[in-house]
Design a protein around this motif. Structure first.
Motif, short mmCIF file in Angstrom:
data_model
loop_
_atom_site.label_atom_id
_atom_site.label_comp_id
_atom_site.label_asym_id
_atom_site.label_seq_id
_atom_site.Cartn_x
_atom_site.Cartn_y
_atom_site.Cartn_z
N MET A 1 63.49 39.36 27.79
CA MET A 1 63.61 39.29 26.47
C MET A 1 62.52 39.51 25.37
SD MET A 1 65.68 36.45 23.97
CE MET A 1 67.39 37.05 24.12
N MET A 2 62.57 40.35 24.80
CA MET A 2 61.24 40.96 23.76
C MET A 2 61.39 39.89 22.66
SD MET A 2 59.24 42.27 26.00
CE MET A 2 57.95 43.13 25.55
N LYS A 3 60.13 39.74 21.70
CA LYS A 3 60.15 39.01 20.65
C LYS A 3 61.08 40.05 19.43
CE LYS A 3 56.42 36.03 21.42
NZ LYS A 3 54.97 35.75 20.90
N LYS A 4 60.59 41.21 19.37
CA LYS A 4 61.08 42.16 18.49
C LYS A 4 62.30 43.04 19.00
CE LYS A 4 57.34 42.54 15.29
NZ LYS A 4 56.53 43.54 14.57
N GLN A 5 63.26 43.43 18.31
CA GLN A 5 64.31 43.97 18.73
C GLN A 5 63.85 45.74 18.66
OE1 GLN A 5 67.79 43.92 16.25
NE2 GLN A 5 68.67 42.43 17.35
N HIS A 6 64.51 46.28 19.75
CA HIS A 6 64.14 47.74 20.01
C HIS A 6 64.99 48.34 18.66
CE1 HIS A 6 64.80 51.93 22.07
NE2 HIS A 6 63.35 51.67 21.99
N PRO A 7 64.62 49.74 18.11
CA PRO A 7 65.52 50.26 17.08
C PRO A 7 66.77 50.56 17.49
CG PRO A 7 63.31 51.29 17.33
CD PRO A 7 63.29 50.43 18.45
N CYS A 8 67.19 50.61 18.70
CA CYS A 8 69.02 50.77 19.08
C CYS A 8 69.60 49.52 18.90
CB CYS A 8 68.86 51.26 20.68
SG CYS A 8 68.57 49.97 21.79
N GLY A 9 69.00 48.49 18.60
CA GLY A 9 69.66 47.04 18.22
C GLY A 9 69.53 46.09 19.24
N THR A 10 68.97 46.34 20.55
CA THR A 10 69.12 45.38 21.62
C THR A 10 67.58 44.76 21.85
OG1 THR A 10 69.51 44.96 23.84
CG2 THR A 10 68.91 47.03 23.44
N ASN A 11 67.45 43.84 22.36
CA ASN A 11 66.03 43.31 22.69
C ASN A 11 65.98 42.70 24.21
OD1 ASN A 11 67.49 40.82 22.62
ND2 ASN A 11 66.03 39.82 21.07
N ARG A 12 66.91 43.45 24.93
CA ARG A 12 66.66 43.14 26.39
C ARG A 12 66.11 44.06 27.05
NH1 ARG A 12 70.92 39.37 28.53
NH2 ARG A 12 70.56 40.63 30.54
N TRP A 13 65.26 43.97 28.02
CA TRP A 13 64.50 44.91 28.79
C TRP A 13 64.52 44.52 30.18
CZ3 TRP A 13 62.24 49.20 26.13
CH2 TRP A 13 61.92 48.94 24.58
N GLU A 14 64.44 45.77 31.10
CA GLU A 14 64.23 45.71 32.55
C GLU A 14 63.03 46.20 32.95
OE1 GLU A 14 66.48 47.39 36.53
OE2 GLU A 14 67.50 47.87 34.53
N LYS B 1 59.41 37.08 25.03
CA LYS B 1 59.82 35.99 24.60
C LYS B 1 60.33 34.95 25.79
CE LYS B 1 63.04 34.09 21.10
NZ LYS B 1 63.88 34.79 20.04
N LYS B 2 61.07 35.60 26.75
CA LYS B 2 61.56 34.64 27.75
C LYS B 2 62.22 35.60 28.75
CE LYS B 2 66.13 33.51 25.74
NZ LYS B 2 66.97 32.28 25.30
N VAL B 3 62.35 35.02 30.06
CA VAL B 3 63.19 35.93 30.90
C VAL B 3 64.35 35.36 31.01
CG1 VAL B 3 63.09 35.96 33.71
CG2 VAL B 3 60.98 35.94 32.23
N LEU B 4 65.32 36.38 31.32
CA LEU B 4 66.82 36.07 31.17
C LEU B 4 67.53 36.07 32.56
CD1 LEU B 4 67.83 38.36 28.09
CD2 LEU B 4 67.59 35.86 28.10
N GLU B 5 67.10 36.89 33.47
CA GLU B 5 67.36 37.03 34.74
C GLU B 5 66.26 37.39 35.62
OE1 GLU B 5 70.70 39.92 35.17
OE2 GLU B 5 71.34 39.30 33.27
N HIS B 6 66.27 36.43 36.78
CA HIS B 6 65.52 37.17 37.69
C HIS B 6 65.95 37.91 38.90
CE1 HIS B 6 62.42 34.03 36.66
NE2 HIS B 6 63.27 33.21 36.34
N ALA B 7 65.19 39.01 39.62
CA ALA B 7 65.56 39.80 40.40
C ALA B 7 66.02 39.11 41.92
CB ALA B 7 64.47 40.76 40.86
#
Length: 54
Positions: free
Chosen positions: A1-14, A45-51
């Motif tokens: 999870m990043m601190k700022k949202q992406h313009p598409c509306g989500t802040n979750r990244w892989e 910001k923080k890690v949501l899931e680990h591989a």
């Protein structure tokens, strides 16, 4: 999870690639961004899931 949202509306990244530079992909719109490890550490910001470990 990043601190700022992406313009598409989500802040979750892989994370796709790790090295001196880190490549991440938006889970909402599949946009790919490459940034330095220093910038990534500052913007994460923080890690949501680990591989899963194999």
């Amino acid at each position: 999870m990043m601190k700022k949202q992406h313009p598409c509306g989500t802040n979750r990244w892989e994370i796709i690639r790790v090295g001196a530079d880190i490549k991440i992909q938006c889970t909402g719109c599949d946009h790919i961004v490459m940034m330095s490890r220093h910038d990534f550490d500052k913007r994460m910001k923080k890690v949501l899931e680990h591989a899963p470990e194999n």
